[in-house]
Design an enzyme around this catalytic site. Sequence first.
Site, mmCIF file in Angstrom:
data_model
loop_
_atom_site.group_PDB
_atom_site.id
_atom_site.type_symbol
_atom_site.label_atom_id
_atom_site.label_comp_id
_atom_site.label_asym_id
_atom_site.label_seq_id
_atom_site.Cartn_x
_atom_site.Cartn_y
_atom_site.Cartn_z
ATOM 1 C CG ASN A 109 33.163 46.553 19.222
ATOM 2 O OD1 ASN A 109 33.074 47.252 20.043
ATOM 3 N ND2 ASN A 109 32.022 45.687 18.746
ATOM 4 C CG HIS A 155 59.553 17.014 53.353
ATOM 5 N ND1 HIS A 155 58.300 16.480 53.014
ATOM 6 C CD2 HIS A 155 60.430 15.988 52.473
ATOM 7 C CE1 HIS A 155 58.169 15.486 52.155
ATOM 8 N NE2 HIS A 155 59.554 15.159 52.020
ATOM 9 C CB SER A 276 60.947 47.487 63.256
ATOM 10 O OG SER A 276 59.963 48.028 64.315
ATOM 11 C CD GLU A 289 58.593 40.349 54.875
ATOM 12 O OE1 GLU A 289 57.493 40.539 55.500
ATOM 13 O OE2 GLU A 289 59.673 40.873 55.614
ATOM 14 C CE1 TYR A 316 34.414 45.239 23.721
ATOM 15 C CE2 TYR A 316 32.017 46.181 23.822
ATOM 16 C CZ TYR A 316 33.297 46.244 24.345
ATOM 17 O OH TYR A 316 33.638 46.976 25.199
ATOM 18 C CD GLN A 321 34.717 50.315 29.265
ATOM 19 O OE1 GLN A 321 34.537 50.761 28.430
ATOM 20 N NE2 GLN A 321 34.207 50.743 30.488
HETATM 21 N N1 ARG Z 1 35.911 51.282 25.776
HETATM 22 C C1 ARG Z 1 35.587 49.809 25.167
HETATM 23 C C2 ARG Z 1 36.459 48.889 25.863
HETATM 24 O O1 ARG Z 1 37.223 48.931 26.409
HETATM 25 C C3 ARG Z 1 35.842 50.071 23.708
HETATM 26 C C4 ARG Z 1 34.879 49.275 23.043
HETATM 27 C C5 ARG Z 1 33.417 49.926 22.866
HETATM 28 N N2 ARG Z 1 32.657 49.068 21.851
HETATM 29 C C6 ARG Z 1 31.398 49.098 22.141
HETATM 30 N N3 ARG Z 1 30.677 48.604 21.370
HETATM 31 N N4 ARG Z 1 30.746 49.774 23.187
HETATM 32 O O2 ARG Z 1 35.944 47.672 25.354
#
Ligand code: ARG
Length: 460
Positions: A109, A155, A276, A289, A316, A321
Amino acid sequence: MKLWGGRFEKDTDKLVEDFHSSISFDQRLYRQDIQGSIAHARMLGEVGVISRAEAEQIISGLEGVLEDIQVGKAEFEVGAEDIHMNIEKILTERVGSVGKKLHTGRSRNDQVALDLRLFLRDEIDVTKDLLVKLVETLLALAKEHLTTWMPGYTHLQKAQPITFAHHVMAYVQMLTRDLERLKDTRKRLNFSPLGSGALAGTTFPLNREQVATELGFDGVTLNSLDGVSDRDFAIEFLSAASILMMHLSRLCEELVIWSTGEFQFVTMDDAYSTGSSIMPQKKNPDVAELVRGKTGRVYGDLMALLTVMKGLPLAYNKDMQEDKERVFDAVDTIQKSLLVVEPMLRTMKVNTNVLSEGTKKGFTNATDLADYLAKKSVPFREAHEIVGGLVLHCVKRNCSLEDLTLDEYKRYSPVFENDLFEAISIEYCVNQRKVQGGPSPEAVGKAIEESELQLSLIKW
Ligand code: ARG
């Protein structure tokens, strides 16, 4: 066997393995991941959590892994989930069981939070160089066209005469602020989360500052929950990227309009246009574009990450992810766009005569005629009405204000004298707009100097 397999009695379902694995995209972080691990290992050796000899073995192992990845010798496995565990696995295969000590006092984490910060810092620096180059090209274009008159619009209707330089300099202002926003994002993200652990720090006597210094951070994050669980730095980057794309998109929209047969203000170089498959005569501004179109991707990246984050309890959660692909996509899109817009502008032909002619039709000097009367003490509202009547008269006769005689003018107001013709000449109208930030060559010349100074001060 999984690195975390100890408490499990069954294998992960194949579908789940595929679903939650991020190695297919987060392998892009390998350099930052190894860089972070090297700093972490060195620090573990210095504070005595592992021996110095073990730290050295791990570090040289990681350097070997880096080389292998760079030459395409390393093989990543979906089963090892993500870049963090893949690298740890390859390291351990290389250096033996000492490799298993690397993860002491660390969690994926704080590791992933670190990697993403390092990655974004690197990419902001690359983006900065591309953006500076684009601003320099625009400055050069402005210098060339200080006295290229053109109609300014509101405009998308002709409004008042300005210069091409002034129009270009508007984008210099926008892009300079984009540069500042990137610099600001960089400043706020530049703190090391390593040491936050999974969420609650660690009992090991880590020297967080040492790691931060080695990795070029300005300091460490000050709350372990926050360190692992916020992605505001990525959101800030995506916001700055979205605003930048919005600016590029407006510029490109103008180029699309300007290169039409109806406008012909600019001619795109052949190398930056496409044809084209059916209409032989076509030359399309596809590049402009496509930049306009890709703006939507970056907005989408921003909205996606904001949405991912909005309901997450601390700290976390695996939802996070999802941050990486959005960040990668935005980084790629803004860099590729900047890379192509710069030479497209540098090589395009500015049709100065068409631009100047464009100021002549459409009464772009009508405000100046009203100002002329106001300067001779006619209240501006009355002057506005008098000139409105004159314009209507011209519209009916299909002529311009400068085509009328003094006698005709006098029928609308006795205040008109011969000097009115000078007052409504395009050159005079632009040259007199000397107010700071205005379009006169004098004012734009100063603006260019100021922008050059500003640019030299924000570069880092
Ligand atoms: N691959 C995970 C992410 O991108 C890394 C962290 C994963 N941590 C966990 N506690 N599963 O977030």
